[in-house]
Scaffold this active site. Structure first.
Site, PDB file in Angstrom:
ATOM      1  N   ASP A   1     -42.071 -15.457  21.825  1.00 60.47           N
ATOM      2  CA  ASP A   1     -40.915 -14.980  22.589  1.00 60.47           C
ATOM      3  C   ASP A   1     -41.309 -14.037  23.721  1.00 60.47           C
ATOM      4  OD1 ASP A   1     -38.955 -16.357  21.233  1.00 60.47           O
ATOM      5  OD2 ASP A   1     -38.449 -14.715  19.890  1.00 60.47           O
TER       6      ASP A   1
ATOM      7  N   LYS B   1     -36.290 -14.033  12.429  1.00 61.48           N
ATOM      8  CA  LYS B   1     -37.660 -13.801  12.892  1.00 61.48           C
ATOM      9  C   LYS B   1     -38.350 -12.660  12.136  1.00 61.48           C
ATOM     10  CE  LYS B   1     -36.486 -15.540  17.456  1.00 61.48           C
ATOM     11  NZ  LYS B   1     -36.390 -15.260  18.904  1.00 61.48           N
TER      12      LYS B   1
ATOM     13  N   GLY C   1     -31.338  -4.152  21.603  1.00 59.72           N
ATOM     14  CA  GLY C   1     -31.727  -5.017  20.496  1.00 59.72           C
ATOM     15  C   GLY C   1     -33.130  -4.740  20.012  1.00 59.72           C
TER      16      GLY C   1
ATOM     17  N   ALA D   1     -36.446 -10.761  18.561  1.00 62.30           N
ATOM     18  CA  ALA D   1     -36.634 -10.987  19.994  1.00 62.30           C
ATOM     19  C   ALA D   1     -36.890  -9.678  20.726  1.00 62.30           C
ATOM     20  CB  ALA D   1     -35.415 -11.699  20.584  1.00 62.30           C
TER      21      ALA D   1
END
Length: 272
Positions: free
Chosen positions: A119, A83, A143, A147
């Site tokens: 997302d 992404k 993270g 995402a």
């Protein structure tokens, strides 16, 4: 008997006029979107199919360039871990993708790609559907990839009181925290062990057997909410642990389910 010109499997159409969408990732065996998105598009009267394409990072750029030469390829869904890589390419991106610096959908615009990021909105809608109100809540986010960026900006925009981030790549973590702060949001580093109202795993940890937990058990409290972006397995080890601790859980499938209509809307422009 001569084969029909159009094949129909359980109401799905596949023929020479079918537009092709691909979903690229590494790995890609875990993706769940191909069949439901295909069904949704065809229920709208759009003759299109979504197929999985296992593509390593080094091959993403040449693949996207090649697919522009395939005239019936109308768009691409981008999944882990591509992404942010795609967002760095010289293409036109819409606001959510530009803000989070990540892309998870591409559609053909003539001889170029246009990208967006769905997302964050999908994740937020999944939380709301499961009864969690983000406004005024503290968030611990594991993270800082594609995402994670999407989720962080969606939660910040929905009024989260604070968003603290952890990532094995400290530079990526600090970059996300800095951009959140630059927009006036409260954000900082997180140790993945101290509790927050909402704990989110936006890493691939938990996708494969034997993966370490992305978040320490001490971060989970009864009555709090733990969400995971992973769709396979359906209930990750983190979510199993959260249930054992009396926390509410939100599975990764909810994010995809909420995105399907948005994906169909996004691709419809290139498909009609």
């Amino acid at each position: 008997m001569a084969p029909p010109e159009t094949l129909d499997w359980n109401g799905l159409r596949l023929d020479g006029k079918t537009a092709v969408l691909g979903i690229i990732g590494d790995p890609v065996a875990q993706v769940k979107a191909p069949l439901p998105l295909t069904r949704l598009l065809q229920a709208r009267g759009i003759n299109a199919v979504l197929v999985p394409l296992h593509v390593e990072a080094a091959n993403v750029v040449p693949l996207l360039q090649t697919l522009l030469a395939v005239r019936n390829v109308a768009g691409i869904v981008v999944t882990v871990p591509h992404k942010q890589l795609v967002a760095d390419l010289p293409l036109q991106v819409l606001r959510a993708a530009r803000e989070a610096q990540a892309v998870n959908v591409l559609r053909r615009k003539g001889d170029a790609w246009e990208g967006d990021l769905l997302d964050g909105a999908g994740f937020l809608a999944g939380l709301v559907r499961n009864g969690f109100d983000v406004k005024g809540r503290s968030v611990g986010l594991a993270g800082a990839g594609g995402a994670g960026n999407a989720i962080a900006f969606a939660l910040a925009g929905a009024g989260a009181a604070s968003i603290d981030v952890c990532d094995a790549d400290v530079a990526k973590r600090d970059h996300l925290v800095g951009r959140l702060r630059a927009l006036g949001h409260t954000a900082g580093a997180w140790d993945a062990a101290s509790p927050r109202d909402l704990v989110v795993n936006a890493t691939p940890a938990g996708m494969r057997p034997g993966d370490p937990l992305p978040i320490a058990p001490s971060a989970i409290r009864p009555g709090h909410t733990v969400a995971d972006v992973i769709m396979e397995p359906h209930t990750t080890p983190l979510l199993t642990l959260a249930e054992q601790h009396g926390a509410r859980i939100v599975r990764g499938r909810h994010m995809m389910d909420e995105q399907l209509e948005a994906m169909a809307d996004f691709f419809a422009e290139a498909l009609q």
